[in-house]
Design a protein around this motif. Structure first.
Motif, short mmCIF file in Angstrom:
data_model
loop_
_atom_site.label_atom_id
_atom_site.label_comp_id
_atom_site.label_asym_id
_atom_site.label_seq_id
_atom_site.Cartn_x
_atom_site.Cartn_y
_atom_site.Cartn_z
N ASN A 121 0.81 -1.22 0.00
CA ASN A 121 0.00 0.00 0.00
C ASN A 121 0.84 1.27 0.00
OD1 ASN A 121 -2.42 -1.36 -0.02
ND2 ASN A 121 -2.52 -1.50 2.19
N ILE A 122 2.13 1.17 0.16
CA ILE A 122 2.95 2.38 0.22
C ILE A 122 2.99 3.10 -1.13
CG2 ILE A 122 5.16 1.29 -0.30
CD1 ILE A 122 4.59 4.03 2.28
N PHE A 123 2.89 2.37 -2.25
CA PHE A 123 2.98 3.01 -3.55
C PHE A 123 1.81 3.94 -3.84
CE2 PHE A 123 5.46 -0.96 -3.96
CZ PHE A 123 6.70 -0.37 -4.11
N PRO A 124 0.56 3.54 -3.61
CA PRO A 124 -0.53 4.51 -3.79
C PRO A 124 -0.45 5.68 -2.82
CG PRO A 124 -1.42 2.28 -3.65
CD PRO A 124 0.03 2.20 -3.36
N ILE A 125 0.04 5.43 -1.63
CA ILE A 125 0.17 6.52 -0.65
C ILE A 125 1.19 7.53 -1.12
CG2 ILE A 125 0.93 7.06 1.69
CD1 ILE A 125 -0.33 4.34 2.51
N VAL A 126 2.32 7.05 -1.64
CA VAL A 126 3.35 7.96 -2.16
C VAL A 126 2.81 8.77 -3.32
CG1 VAL A 126 5.58 8.02 -3.36
CG2 VAL A 126 5.30 6.58 -1.35
N ASN A 127 2.00 8.16 -4.17
CA ASN A 127 1.44 8.88 -5.32
C ASN A 127 0.46 9.97 -4.89
OD1 ASN A 127 2.86 7.48 -7.26
ND2 ASN A 127 1.30 5.88 -7.42
N GLU A 128 -0.15 9.86 -3.73
CA GLU A 128 -1.12 10.84 -3.26
C GLU A 128 -0.49 12.00 -2.50
OE1 GLU A 128 -4.39 11.02 -3.88
OE2 GLU A 128 -4.18 9.27 -5.19
N ILE A 129 0.76 11.88 -2.10
CA ILE A 129 1.41 12.95 -1.35
C ILE A 129 1.77 14.08 -2.29
CG2 ILE A 129 3.43 13.58 0.04
CD1 ILE A 129 3.49 10.75 1.08
N HIS A 130 1.35 15.30 -1.94
CA HIS A 130 1.72 16.47 -2.74
C HIS A 130 3.13 16.91 -2.37
CE1 HIS A 130 -2.29 16.89 -4.32
NE2 HIS A 130 -2.77 16.76 -3.09
N HIS A 131 3.91 17.33 -3.33
CA HIS A 131 5.30 17.75 -3.11
C HIS A 131 6.06 16.65 -2.37
CE1 HIS A 131 3.93 21.62 -4.45
NE2 HIS A 131 3.06 21.67 -3.46
N ARG A 132 6.16 15.51 -3.03
CA ARG A 132 6.77 14.33 -2.39
C ARG A 132 8.22 14.58 -2.02
NH1 ARG A 132 3.81 10.98 -6.71
NH2 ARG A 132 5.24 12.12 -8.02
N THR A 133 8.51 14.34 -0.77
CA THR A 133 9.88 14.34 -0.28
C THR A 133 10.03 13.17 0.68
OG1 THR A 133 9.40 15.74 1.62
CG2 THR A 133 10.06 16.87 -0.41
N ALA A 134 11.26 12.80 0.95
CA ALA A 134 11.51 11.70 1.89
C ALA A 134 11.01 12.08 3.29
CB ALA A 134 12.99 11.36 1.92
N ARG A 135 11.15 13.34 3.62
CA ARG A 135 10.70 13.79 4.96
C ARG A 135 9.19 13.65 5.12
NH1 ARG A 135 9.64 18.66 8.11
NH2 ARG A 135 10.64 18.35 10.13
N ARG A 136 8.44 14.03 4.09
CA ARG A 136 6.98 13.91 4.16
C ARG A 136 6.55 12.45 4.22
NH1 ARG A 136 3.47 18.38 1.24
NH2 ARG A 136 4.61 20.18 1.98
N LEU A 137 7.23 11.60 3.47
CA LEU A 137 6.92 10.18 3.50
C LEU A 137 7.21 9.60 4.88
CD1 LEU A 137 5.96 7.67 2.03
CD2 LEU A 137 8.30 7.30 1.28
N ASN A 138 8.31 10.02 5.48
CA ASN A 138 8.64 9.56 6.83
C ASN A 138 7.58 10.01 7.84
OD1 ASN A 138 10.93 8.17 6.16
ND2 ASN A 138 12.29 9.90 6.53
N VAL A 139 7.07 11.22 7.68
CA VAL A 139 6.02 11.71 8.57
C VAL A 139 4.76 10.85 8.42
CG1 VAL A 139 4.43 13.64 8.98
CG2 VAL A 139 6.88 14.07 8.71
N VAL A 140 4.41 10.50 7.20
CA VAL A 140 3.22 9.67 6.97
C VAL A 140 3.41 8.29 7.59
CG1 VAL A 140 1.88 8.51 5.17
CG2 VAL A 140 2.49 10.91 4.90
N VAL A 141 4.57 7.69 7.37
CA VAL A 141 4.83 6.35 7.89
C VAL A 141 4.84 6.36 9.42
CG1 VAL A 141 6.57 4.53 8.03
CG2 VAL A 141 6.02 5.54 5.83
N VAL A 142 5.54 7.31 10.01
CA VAL A 142 5.60 7.38 11.48
C VAL A 142 4.21 7.68 12.06
CG1 VAL A 142 6.54 8.73 13.39
CG2 VAL A 142 8.04 7.95 11.57
N SER A 143 3.44 8.52 11.41
CA SER A 143 2.09 8.81 11.88
C SER A 143 1.21 7.56 11.83
CB SER A 143 1.45 9.91 11.04
OG SER A 143 2.19 11.09 11.14
N ALA A 144 1.31 6.80 10.76
CA ALA A 144 0.51 5.58 10.63
C ALA A 144 0.90 4.55 11.69
CB ALA A 144 0.69 4.98 9.23
#
Length: 84
Positions: free
Chosen positions: A43-66
């Motif tokens: 499920n990480i691939f659709p989540i990455v596609n939905e993040i606006h202004h994708r950066t590693a930091r934003r992805l880390n925030v999403v993963v840690v929040s989940a």
């Protein structure tokens, strides 16, 4: 309550037997954990596609929040089960 131990060692909690191989029903009962882990990582691939202004930091925030949200839900369920 531990079988095979004398009364002096009864203060220690019993630890389940550790076996390298189990029977088929025990193994099958653990299968949902592996399936859940496998489907969650897909499920990480659709989540990455939905993040606006994708950066590693934003992805880390999403993963840690989940993970934090799942941990909070599990802790609430565990505590409620323990306290009842």
């Amino acid at each position: 309550p531990c079988e095979g131990y004398d009364d002096e060692e009864q203060s220690q909690p019993c630890v389940g037997e550790i076996v390298p191989f189990t029977d088929l029903p025990t193994t099958v009962s653990k299968l949902p954990i592996f399936i859940f882990a496998f489907t969650c990582q897909q499920n990480i691939f659709p989540i990455v596609n939905e993040i606006h202004h994708r950066t590693a930091r934003r992805l880390n925030v999403v993963v840690v929040s989940a993970i934090g949200f799942a941990l909070a839900v599990f802790l609430v369920v565990a505590l409620e089960g323990y306290l009842t």
